[in-house]
Design an enzyme around this catalytic site. Structure first.
Site, mmCIF file in Angstrom:
data_model
loop_
_atom_site.group_PDB
_atom_site.id
_atom_site.type_symbol
_atom_site.label_atom_id
_atom_site.label_comp_id
_atom_site.label_asym_id
_atom_site.label_seq_id
_atom_site.Cartn_x
_atom_site.Cartn_y
_atom_site.Cartn_z
ATOM 1 N N LYS A 193 0.868 -1.239 0.110
ATOM 2 C CA LYS A 193 -0.072 0.212 0.081
ATOM 3 C C LYS A 193 0.760 1.417 0.054
ATOM 4 O O LYS A 193 2.118 1.280 0.664
ATOM 5 C CB LYS A 193 -0.905 -0.187 1.233
ATOM 6 C CG LYS A 193 -0.094 0.153 2.673
ATOM 7 C CD LYS A 193 -0.109 1.682 2.867
ATOM 8 C CE LYS A 193 0.522 1.727 4.366
ATOM 9 N NZ LYS A 193 1.053 3.245 4.541
ATOM 10 N N ALA B 231 9.086 -0.427 5.603
ATOM 11 C CA ALA B 231 9.240 0.353 4.582
ATOM 12 C C ALA B 231 8.079 1.300 4.204
ATOM 13 O O ALA B 231 8.191 2.219 3.485
ATOM 14 C CB ALA B 231 9.351 -0.510 3.110
ATOM 15 N N ASP C 88 -3.204 -1.216 10.101
ATOM 16 C CA ASP C 88 -3.221 -1.191 8.728
ATOM 17 C C ASP C 88 -3.952 -2.588 7.833
ATOM 18 O O ASP C 88 -4.300 -2.314 6.753
ATOM 19 C CB ASP C 88 -2.030 -1.109 8.007
ATOM 20 C CG ASP C 88 -1.364 0.131 8.164
ATOM 21 O OD1 ASP C 88 -2.132 1.271 8.258
ATOM 22 O OD2 ASP C 88 -0.061 0.381 8.120
#
Length: 286
Positions: free
Chosen positions: A11, A99, A138
């Site tokens: 994402k 990341a 998330d």
């Protein structure tokens, strides 16, 4: 024995805004999220027996309940009241870890979707997202994917008109970013600039890729430590000079991405960034 293979797309944050600190110690967020084709591949296998066995192509990942994929399987078993039998989860990682691209959360969401199909549980996406809330902030978005607005801690997900198809160049600098440190930095100073979330939503509604690209913004960029902030800005400038319609950092970083409306320009930008950043990828929006 039954098996299924599922994809876990990375994402990106088209916008990321941090609002008030909540009584529970977390922060309210407002984020426009986008899936890209860069993805991990998970193979789930269920057979008689008990326990969860994880395998992966990255030797440093945890292979126990600390791995969000295993945690998601356990939470789904509890919520649905079903026994998993002997569950094997093989994760082929392509999305970089740590990341800002929700790699672990997307793996967890893929496990929820995959087991729902493999075991014939018949749970809806909202029901799977509620299970995902217990795994990570998330995960609910990753259950839905595509283009969506995530609010609260990330658990309130609203589907949005799709970002017009485009190519994406992603570059992950070779340094870590501490999420708790960035939240602490935000709490300790006045936020001067915030994303134009309303403008982003209007651009998506109009199918305006250029308008959406102009509104890419992430408040965490403003509170990065100086060296990391300079590196992120450098990569953004390289992408913009190479023809990106817009560029930003995803999540708490450090990955920087640019949006392109032409595959040839994106390929040239990829070649320009790759010597500066070994973890560089060329992908497309989902």
């Amino acid at each position: 024995m039954a098996s299924i293979t599922v994809q876990a797309p990375a994402k990106l944050n088209l916008t990321l805004d941090v609002l008030e600190r909540r009584p529970d110690g977390y922060h309210d967020m407002k984020m426009v999220m986008q899936s890209v084709k860069l993805a991990d591949t998970l193979t789930l296998t269920v057979e008689p027996g008990e326990g969860i066995a994880l395998s992966t192509n990255l030797g440093f990942l945890p292979l126990d309940g600390k791995n969000l994929a295993a945690a998601a399987a356990l939470r789904l078993s509890e919520a649905a009241g079903v026994e998993l039998g002997r569950l094997s989860i093989d994760i082929r990682k392509r999305v970089p870890v740590c990341a800002g691209m929700a790699g672990g959360s997307s793996d967890a969401a893929a496990v929820l979707r995959g087991l729902n199909e493999l075991l014939g549980l018949g749970l809806t996406r909202p029901e799977l997202a509620r299970v995902g809330e217990r795994v990570g902030s998330d995960v609910p978005y990753c259950v839905y994917g595509c283009t969506a607005l995530a609010e609260g801690r990330g658990e309130r997900v609203t589907a949005l008109p799709a970002l017009p198809h485009c190519w994406v160049v992603l570059a992950k600098p070779g340094f870590p970013v501490s999420t708790p440190e960035l939240f602490a930095r935000l709490d300790g100073q006045r936020v001067r600039c915030r994303p134009d979330t309303a403008g982003m939503l209007a651009a998506l509604e109009a199918g305006d890729l250029n308008g959406a690209a102009r509104r890419l913004f992430n408040v965490f960029e403003e509170v990065l430590p100086s060296y990391r902030r300079d590196r992120v800005r450098e990569l953004k400038q390289v992408l913009l000079r190479a023809g990106a319609l817009g560029a930003s950092m995803s999540g708490t970083g450090p990955t920087v991405f640019g949006l392109f409306d032409d595959p040839g320009t994106a390929e040239a930008a990829f070649e320009a960034v790759r010597p500066l950043c070994p973890d560089t990828f060329l992908s497309e929006t989902v």
